[in-house]
Design a protein around this motif. Structure first.
Motif, PDB file in Angstrom:
ATOM      1  N   SER A  87       0.846  -1.193   0.000  1.00  0.00           N
ATOM      2  CA  SER A  87       0.000   0.000   0.000  1.00  0.00           C
ATOM      3  C   SER A  87       0.881   1.241   0.000  1.00  0.00           C
ATOM      4  O   SER A  87       1.738   1.425   0.873  1.00  0.00           O
ATOM      5  N   ALA A  88       0.671   2.094  -0.988  1.00  0.00           N
ATOM      6  CA  ALA A  88       1.525   3.274  -1.177  1.00  0.00           C
ATOM      7  C   ALA A  88       0.971   4.058  -2.361  1.00  0.00           C
ATOM      8  O   ALA A  88       0.005   3.636  -3.001  1.00  0.00           O
ATOM      9  N   VAL A  89       1.603   5.183  -2.642  1.00  0.00           N
ATOM     10  CA  VAL A  89       1.324   5.902  -3.888  1.00  0.00           C
ATOM     11  C   VAL A  89       2.459   5.596  -4.856  1.00  0.00           C
ATOM     12  O   VAL A  89       3.635   5.751  -4.505  1.00  0.00           O
ATOM     13  N   TYR A  90       2.105   5.160  -6.035  1.00  0.00           N
ATOM     14  CA  TYR A  90       3.096   4.811  -7.050  1.00  0.00           C
ATOM     15  C   TYR A  90       3.100   5.904  -8.118  1.00  0.00           C
ATOM     16  O   TYR A  90       2.083   6.192  -8.741  1.00  0.00           O
ATOM     17  N   PHE A  91       4.274   6.496  -8.291  1.00  0.00           N
ATOM     18  CA  PHE A  91       4.428   7.568  -9.269  1.00  0.00           C
ATOM     19  C   PHE A  91       5.243   7.084 -10.460  1.00  0.00           C
ATOM     20  O   PHE A  91       6.228   6.362 -10.312  1.00  0.00           O
ATOM     21  N   CYS A  92       4.833   7.535 -11.616  1.00  0.00           N
ATOM     22  CA  CYS A  92       5.600   7.381 -12.831  1.00  0.00           C
ATOM     23  C   CYS A  92       6.114   8.769 -13.215  1.00  0.00           C
ATOM     24  O   CYS A  92       5.422   9.776 -13.020  1.00  0.00           O
ATOM     25  N   ALA A  93       7.327   8.821 -13.732  1.00  0.00           N
ATOM     26  CA  ALA A  93       7.883  10.081 -14.213  1.00  0.00           C
ATOM     27  C   ALA A  93       8.573   9.823 -15.542  1.00  0.00           C
ATOM     28  O   ALA A  93       9.104   8.730 -15.769  1.00  0.00           O
ATOM     29  N   SER A  94       8.566  10.818 -16.419  1.00  0.00           N
ATOM     30  CA  SER A  94       9.273  10.659 -17.690  1.00  0.00           C
ATOM     31  C   SER A  94      10.128  11.880 -17.956  1.00  0.00           C
ATOM     32  O   SER A  94       9.872  12.970 -17.408  1.00  0.00           O
ATOM     33  N   GLY A  95      11.139  11.696 -18.788  1.00  0.00           N
ATOM     34  CA  GLY A  95      12.035  12.791 -19.118  1.00  0.00           C
ATOM     35  C   GLY A  95      12.893  12.455 -20.313  1.00  0.00           C
ATOM     36  O   GLY A  95      12.646  11.474 -21.023  1.00  0.00           O
ATOM     37  N   LEU A  96      13.891  13.278 -20.515  1.00  0.00           N
ATOM     38  CA  LEU A  96      14.858  13.077 -21.593  1.00  0.00           C
ATOM     39  C   LEU A  96      16.209  12.786 -20.974  1.00  0.00           C
ATOM     40  O   LEU A  96      16.612  13.439 -20.016  1.00  0.00           O
ATOM     41  N   VAL A  97      16.898  11.815 -21.515  1.00  0.00           N
ATOM     42  CA  VAL A  97      18.122  11.345 -20.899  1.00  0.00           C
ATOM     43  C   VAL A  97      19.169  12.443 -20.771  1.00  0.00           C
ATOM     44  O   VAL A  97      19.973  12.440 -19.837  1.00  0.00           O
ATOM     45  N   ASP A  98      19.161  13.408 -21.676  1.00  0.00           N
ATOM     46  CA  ASP A  98      20.180  14.440 -21.617  1.00  0.00           C
ATOM     47  C   ASP A  98      19.664  15.735 -21.002  1.00  0.00           C
ATOM     48  O   ASP A  98      20.339  16.762 -21.055  1.00  0.00           O
ATOM     49  N   ARG A  99      18.478  15.674 -20.417  1.00  0.00           N
ATOM     50  CA  ARG A  99      17.928  16.877 -19.776  1.00  0.00           C
ATOM     51  C   ARG A  99      17.381  16.470 -18.409  1.00  0.00           C
ATOM     52  O   ARG A  99      16.180  16.341 -18.211  1.00  0.00           O
ATOM     53  N   VAL A 100      18.311  16.271 -17.504  1.00  0.00           N
ATOM     54  CA  VAL A 100      17.974  15.671 -16.215  1.00  0.00           C
ATOM     55  C   VAL A 100      17.005  16.519 -15.415  1.00  0.00           C
ATOM     56  O   VAL A 100      16.267  16.006 -14.573  1.00  0.00           O
ATOM     57  N   THR A 101      16.952  17.807 -15.669  1.00  0.00           N
ATOM     58  CA  THR A 101      16.088  18.655 -14.863  1.00  0.00           C
ATOM     59  C   THR A 101      14.642  18.636 -15.313  1.00  0.00           C
ATOM     60  O   THR A 101      13.797  19.246 -14.680  1.00  0.00           O
ATOM     61  N   GLU A 102      14.360  17.971 -16.383  1.00  0.00           N
ATOM     62  CA  GLU A 102      13.002  18.040 -16.915  1.00  0.00           C
ATOM     63  C   GLU A 102      12.302  16.695 -16.851  1.00  0.00           C
ATOM     64  O   GLU A 102      11.720  16.234 -17.821  1.00  0.00           O
ATOM     65  N   ALA A 103      12.375  16.057 -15.698  1.00  0.00           N
ATOM     66  CA  ALA A 103      11.573  14.858 -15.463  1.00  0.00           C
ATOM     67  C   ALA A 103      10.250  15.283 -14.853  1.00  0.00           C
ATOM     68  O   ALA A 103      10.216  16.030 -13.878  1.00  0.00           O
ATOM     69  N   PHE A 105       6.485  14.278 -13.262  1.00  0.00           N
ATOM     70  CA  PHE A 105       5.771  13.222 -12.568  1.00  0.00           C
ATOM     71  C   PHE A 105       4.305  13.178 -12.969  1.00  0.00           C
ATOM     72  O   PHE A 105       3.673  14.212 -13.189  1.00  0.00           O
ATOM     73  N   GLY A 106       3.784  11.960 -13.015  1.00  0.00           N
ATOM     74  CA  GLY A 106       2.344  11.786 -13.134  1.00  0.00           C
ATOM     75  C   GLY A 106       1.674  12.028 -11.794  1.00  0.00           C
ATOM     76  O   GLY A 106       2.346  12.276 -10.787  1.00  0.00           O
ATOM     77  N   GLN A 107       0.347  11.950 -11.775  1.00  0.00           N
ATOM     78  CA  GLN A 107      -0.410  12.235 -10.561  1.00  0.00           C
ATOM     79  C   GLN A 107      -0.412  11.063  -9.574  1.00  0.00           C
ATOM     80  O   GLN A 107      -0.861  11.211  -8.439  1.00  0.00           O
ATOM     81  N   GLY A 108       0.081   9.939  -9.998  1.00  0.00           N
ATOM     82  CA  GLY A 108       0.228   8.819  -9.086  1.00  0.00           C
ATOM     83  C   GLY A 108      -0.979   7.899  -9.042  1.00  0.00           C
ATOM     84  O   GLY A 108      -2.096   8.290  -9.394  1.00  0.00           O
ATOM     85  N   THR A 109      -0.722   6.685  -8.615  1.00  0.00           N
ATOM     86  CA  THR A 109      -1.773   5.699  -8.335  1.00  0.00           C
ATOM     87  C   THR A 109      -1.710   5.387  -6.857  1.00  0.00           C
ATOM     88  O   THR A 109      -0.676   4.913  -6.362  1.00  0.00           O
ATOM     89  N   ARG A 110      -2.810   5.667  -6.157  1.00  0.00           N
ATOM     90  CA  ARG A 110      -2.854   5.354  -4.728  1.00  0.00           C
ATOM     91  C   ARG A 110      -3.386   3.934  -4.570  1.00  0.00           C
ATOM     92  O   ARG A 110      -4.546   3.666  -4.852  1.00  0.00           O
ATOM     93  N   LEU A 111      -2.528   3.045  -4.125  1.00  0.00           N
ATOM     94  CA  LEU A 111      -2.873   1.632  -3.991  1.00  0.00           C
ATOM     95  C   LEU A 111      -3.096   1.284  -2.528  1.00  0.00           C
ATOM     96  O   LEU A 111      -2.270   1.592  -1.671  1.00  0.00           O
ATOM     97  N   THR A 112      -4.214   0.646  -2.276  1.00  0.00           N
ATOM     98  CA  THR A 112      -4.509   0.124  -0.941  1.00  0.00           C
ATOM     99  C   THR A 112      -4.769  -1.364  -1.063  1.00  0.00           C
ATOM    100  O   THR A 112      -5.668  -1.778  -1.809  1.00  0.00           O
ATOM    101  N   VAL A 113      -3.989  -2.152  -0.352  1.00  0.00           N
ATOM    102  CA  VAL A 113      -4.157  -3.598  -0.344  1.00  0.00           C
ATOM    103  C   VAL A 113      -4.679  -3.995   1.033  1.00  0.00           C
ATOM    104  O   VAL A 113      -4.042  -3.722   2.054  1.00  0.00           O
ATOM    105  N   VAL A 114      -5.861  -4.605   1.035  1.00  0.00           N
ATOM    106  CA  VAL A 114      -6.488  -4.946   2.312  1.00  0.00           C
ATOM    107  C   VAL A 114      -6.473  -6.458   2.542  1.00  0.00           C
ATOM    108  O   VAL A 114      -6.261  -7.228   1.619  1.00  0.00           O
TER     109      VAL A 114
END
Lengths: 114, 110
Positions: A87-103, A105-114
Motif C-alpha cells: 500500500s503506497a502511492v506509485y508515481f511514474c515520471a518521464s524525461g529526456l536522458v540528456d535533460r535531467v532537470t526536466e523529469a 511526474f504523473g499524478q500517481g496511483t494510490r494503492l490500498t491492499v487490504v
C-alpha cells in the motif's frame, strides 16, 4: 498540455490479487521512472527505463513486482501477488536522458491492499 | 531516503523567510534537486544544483556545497500556498538515478 498520465488514480484490492498500474509518458520522452512513496520511506526508485530498456530495477522486489514498456507510449508496473505492505502511492515520471532537470511526474496511483 | 537527511517538519509565518536544510552522501554525486509536493499531488521540480553556490529563482533560492554534502532551499516572502512538502533529492550514478529524502513538511501560518 503535455503531461504524464497514470491509471488508475486509486485502486483498492484484496491481498493476493494482481495489480497493474499504467503510465503514459510524455510524447518524445525517452526515460521512464517508477517510484513508490510512503510516509516512512519517502519516494523510493523502483525502476528506470531508457529507450524502453530497463536499466535499473534494483529497488524493486523481484519476487512480486515487474515493470515493462511494451511500447514507447506505455509503461506498466505489476504486483502479483499483492500484499498489505505494498500500500503506497506509485508515481511514474518521464524525461529526456540528456535533460535531467526536466523529469515530470504523473499524478500517481494510490494503492490500498487490504 | 538513502543517506539524505532533512528536517521532518517546519513552521514559518506568512511573509517571512525560511531555510530548509539537506545533507547527503557525497559519493557518486552528480547534482542536487529540490522538488515541491503539495498534499495529494505529484512532486514538481524547483531547482537543480550542480556547482557550488547560490542559485536564485524568484522567491526561491537553492544553495549547494559539494565538499560538505550540504544544500538548502531558501523561500522568501512566504505565502500560504507555499505550505507543502519539500523534497531534497540526489542525482548519482551513470544515469539519472535520483534518490529522494523523506521530505520536509512546511506549514505556513498567518
Amino acid at each position: 498540455d503535455a503531461r504524464v498520465t497514470q491509471t488508475p488514480r486509486h485502486k483498492v484490492t484484496e491481498m493476493g490479487q494482481e495489480v497493474t498500474m499504467r503510465c503514459q509518458p510524455i510524447l518524445g520522452h525517452n526515460t521512464v521512472f517508477w517510484y513508490r512513496q510512503t510516509m516512512m520511506q519517502g519516494l523510493e526508485l523502483l525502476a528506470y527505463f531508457r529507450n524502453r530498456a530497463p536499466l535499473d530495477d534494483s529497488g524493486m522486489p523481484k519476487d512480486r513486482f515487474s515493470a515493462e514498456m511494451p511500447d514507447a507510449t506505455l509503461a506498466t508496473l505489476k504486483i502479483q501477488p499483492s500484499e498489505p505492505r505494498d500500500s503506497a502511492v506509485y508515481f511514474c515520471a518521464s524525461g529526456l536522458v540528456d535533460r535531467v532537470t526536466e523529469a515530470f511526474f504523473g499524478q500517481g496511483t494510490r494503492l490500498t491492499v487490504v | 531516503g538513502q543517506n539524505i537527511d532533512q528536517p521532518t517538519e517546519m513552521t514559518a509565518t506568512e511573509g517571512a523567510i525560511v531555510q530548509i536544510n539537506c545533507t547527503y552522501q557525497t559519493s557518486g554525486f552528480n547534482g542536487l534537486f529540490w522538488y515541491q509536493q503539495h498534499a495529494g499531488e505529484a512532486p514538481t521540480f524547483l531547482s537543480y544544483n550542480v556547482l557550488d553556490g547560490l542559485e536564485e529563482k524568484g522567491r526561491f533560492s537553492s544553495f549547494l556545497s559539494r565538499s560538505k554534502g550540504y544544500s538548502y532551499l531558501l523561500l522568501k516572502e512566504l505565502q500560504m500556498k507555499d505550505s507543502a512538502s519539500y523534497l531534497c533529492a540526489r542525482n548519482s550514478g551513470g544515469y539519472q538515478k535520483v534518490t529522494f529524502g523523506t521530505g520536509t513538511k512546511l506549514q505556513v501560518i498567518p
